[in-house]
Scaffold this active site. Sequence first.
Site, PDB file in Angstrom:
ATOM      1  N   LYS A  13       0.819  -1.214   0.000  1.00  0.00           N
ATOM      2  CA  LYS A  13       0.000   0.000   0.000  1.00  0.00           C
ATOM      3  C   LYS A  13       0.861   1.275   0.000  1.00  0.00           C
ATOM      4  O   LYS A  13       2.070   1.230   0.264  1.00  0.00           O
ATOM      5  CB  LYS A  13      -0.917  -0.021   1.229  1.00  0.00           C
ATOM      6  CG  LYS A  13      -1.971  -1.135   1.211  1.00  0.00           C
ATOM      7  CD  LYS A  13      -2.833  -1.040   2.468  1.00  0.00           C
ATOM      8  CE  LYS A  13      -3.911  -2.097   2.518  1.00  0.00           C
ATOM      9  NZ  LYS A  13      -4.741  -1.984   3.743  1.00  0.00           N
ATOM     10  N   TYR A  53     -12.267  -3.109  -3.172  1.00  0.00           N
ATOM     11  CA  TYR A  53     -12.881  -3.047  -1.852  1.00  0.00           C
ATOM     12  C   TYR A  53     -14.411  -3.049  -1.911  1.00  0.00           C
ATOM     13  O   TYR A  53     -15.071  -2.555  -0.981  1.00  0.00           O
ATOM     14  CB  TYR A  53     -12.372  -1.819  -1.099  1.00  0.00           C
ATOM     15  CG  TYR A  53     -10.946  -1.967  -0.587  1.00  0.00           C
ATOM     16  CD1 TYR A  53     -10.595  -3.016   0.266  1.00  0.00           C
ATOM     17  CD2 TYR A  53      -9.953  -1.065  -0.943  1.00  0.00           C
ATOM     18  CE1 TYR A  53      -9.299  -3.168   0.738  1.00  0.00           C
ATOM     19  CE2 TYR A  53      -8.646  -1.204  -0.466  1.00  0.00           C
ATOM     20  CZ  TYR A  53      -8.329  -2.251   0.376  1.00  0.00           C
ATOM     21  OH  TYR A  53      -7.051  -2.403   0.860  1.00  0.00           O
ATOM     22  N   ARG A  89      -1.569 -14.238   4.410  1.00  0.00           N
ATOM     23  CA  ARG A  89      -2.348 -13.556   5.455  1.00  0.00           C
ATOM     24  C   ARG A  89      -1.623 -13.668   6.791  1.00  0.00           C
ATOM     25  O   ARG A  89      -1.577 -12.720   7.570  1.00  0.00           O
ATOM     26  CB  ARG A  89      -3.747 -14.178   5.566  1.00  0.00           C
ATOM     27  CG  ARG A  89      -4.658 -13.940   4.390  1.00  0.00           C
ATOM     28  CD  ARG A  89      -5.115 -12.519   4.250  1.00  0.00           C
ATOM     29  NE  ARG A  89      -5.854 -12.020   5.392  1.00  0.00           N
ATOM     30  CZ  ARG A  89      -6.497 -10.851   5.405  1.00  0.00           C
ATOM     31  NH1 ARG A  89      -6.482 -10.048   4.334  1.00  0.00           N
ATOM     32  NH2 ARG A  89      -7.124 -10.440   6.474  1.00  0.00           N
ATOM     33  N   ARG A 106       2.763  -6.410   9.387  1.00  0.00           N
ATOM     34  CA  ARG A 106       2.054  -5.344  10.090  1.00  0.00           C
ATOM     35  C   ARG A 106       2.537  -5.226  11.541  1.00  0.00           C
ATOM     36  O   ARG A 106       2.668  -4.132  12.082  1.00  0.00           O
ATOM     37  CB  ARG A 106       0.551  -5.612  10.046  1.00  0.00           C
ATOM     38  CG  ARG A 106      -0.043  -5.396   8.651  1.00  0.00           C
ATOM     39  CD  ARG A 106      -1.431  -6.002   8.547  1.00  0.00           C
ATOM     40  NE  ARG A 106      -2.152  -5.577   7.358  1.00  0.00           N
ATOM     41  CZ  ARG A 106      -3.317  -6.087   6.987  1.00  0.00           C
ATOM     42  NH1 ARG A 106      -3.885  -7.035   7.703  1.00  0.00           N
ATOM     43  NH2 ARG A 106      -3.913  -5.655   5.896  1.00  0.00           N
ATOM     44  N   ASN A 116      -1.817   0.150   7.353  1.00  0.00           N
ATOM     45  CA  ASN A 116      -1.339  -1.181   7.745  1.00  0.00           C
ATOM     46  C   ASN A 116      -0.555  -1.881   6.638  1.00  0.00           C
ATOM     47  O   ASN A 116      -0.438  -3.101   6.608  1.00  0.00           O
ATOM     48  CB  ASN A 116      -2.489  -2.039   8.279  1.00  0.00           C
ATOM     49  CG  ASN A 116      -3.531  -2.338   7.214  1.00  0.00           C
ATOM     50  OD1 ASN A 116      -3.355  -2.004   6.045  1.00  0.00           O
ATOM     51  ND2 ASN A 116      -4.609  -2.992   7.600  1.00  0.00           N
ATOM     52  N   HIS A 119      -2.130  -5.233   1.538  1.00  0.00           N
ATOM     53  CA  HIS A 119      -3.401  -5.927   1.318  1.00  0.00           C
ATOM     54  C   HIS A 119      -3.084  -7.329   0.815  1.00  0.00           C
ATOM     55  O   HIS A 119      -2.164  -7.512   0.027  1.00  0.00           O
ATOM     56  CB  HIS A 119      -4.232  -5.195   0.256  1.00  0.00           C
ATOM     57  CG  HIS A 119      -5.401  -6.017  -0.214  1.00  0.00           C
ATOM     58  ND1 HIS A 119      -6.608  -6.022   0.441  1.00  0.00           N
ATOM     59  CD2 HIS A 119      -5.517  -6.914  -1.235  1.00  0.00           C
ATOM     60  CE1 HIS A 119      -7.430  -6.870  -0.166  1.00  0.00           C
ATOM     61  NE2 HIS A 119      -6.783  -7.423  -1.183  1.00  0.00           N
ATOM     62  N   GLU A 130     -10.142  -9.997  -7.110  1.00  0.00           N
ATOM     63  CA  GLU A 130      -9.193  -8.887  -6.967  1.00  0.00           C
ATOM     64  C   GLU A 130      -8.109  -8.842  -8.048  1.00  0.00           C
ATOM     65  O   GLU A 130      -7.771  -7.760  -8.528  1.00  0.00           O
ATOM     66  CB  GLU A 130      -8.503  -8.977  -5.591  1.00  0.00           C
ATOM     67  CG  GLU A 130      -9.453  -8.673  -4.444  1.00  0.00           C
ATOM     68  CD  GLU A 130      -8.901  -9.074  -3.078  1.00  0.00           C
ATOM     69  OE1 GLU A 130      -7.742  -9.558  -2.992  1.00  0.00           O
ATOM     70  OE2 GLU A 130      -9.629  -8.908  -2.090  1.00  0.00           O
TER      71      GLU A 130
END
Length: 154
Positions: A13, A53, A89, A106, A116, A119, A130
């Site tokens: 990000k 999103y 993740r 993170r 954070n 993604h 996505e």
Amino acid sequence: MTQTNERTFLLIKPDAVQRGFIGKVVSRIEEKGLKIVALKMVQVTPEQAARQYACHKGRPFYDSLVQFICSSPSVAMLVEGRDAIALCRKMMGATDPKESPPGTIRGDFSLDVKHNLIHGSDSPESFAQEFPVYFRDDEILNYHLDLERWIYYS
Ligand code: DAT
Ligand code: MG
């Protein structure tokens, strides 16, 4: 079931790019043994943010999330490997960095739920939704990573 060739979509990000963490994040993916099959720097548009999103539309944080993700360049990647979705993740840590243990991206480098850093798709369904926001099929490279025989025992 174990998915050796599972793919996931990651977006480094704007906060991570601005803070000089592209290399750190990419290194963690490489060091784990995952294979990068597509990677590019992108200036996310409001249309792309809305597609990425879509599941959060209507939430109180939605507008500021879209504004943030479009505020500066990001890095989009497709990553392949065994159980890549769940694994990435785990490597990212929890949505709220204060719930993320040290050792996660993170947990190590962020402290704010909006800023954070990264993604990652959270399911095969979200991956399917996505990745086409950022990549055409012909931008995904099929190649053999020679080191894989030293990464996967079976
Ligand atoms: P994740 O990015 O871990 O998949 P998510 O899909 O629930 O988390 O939310 C997407 C992003 O929206 C998240 O990375 C940061 C932002 N966000 C989520 N919950 C938030 C909240 N309570 N306040 C502000 N931003 C939030
Ligand atoms: Mg999510």
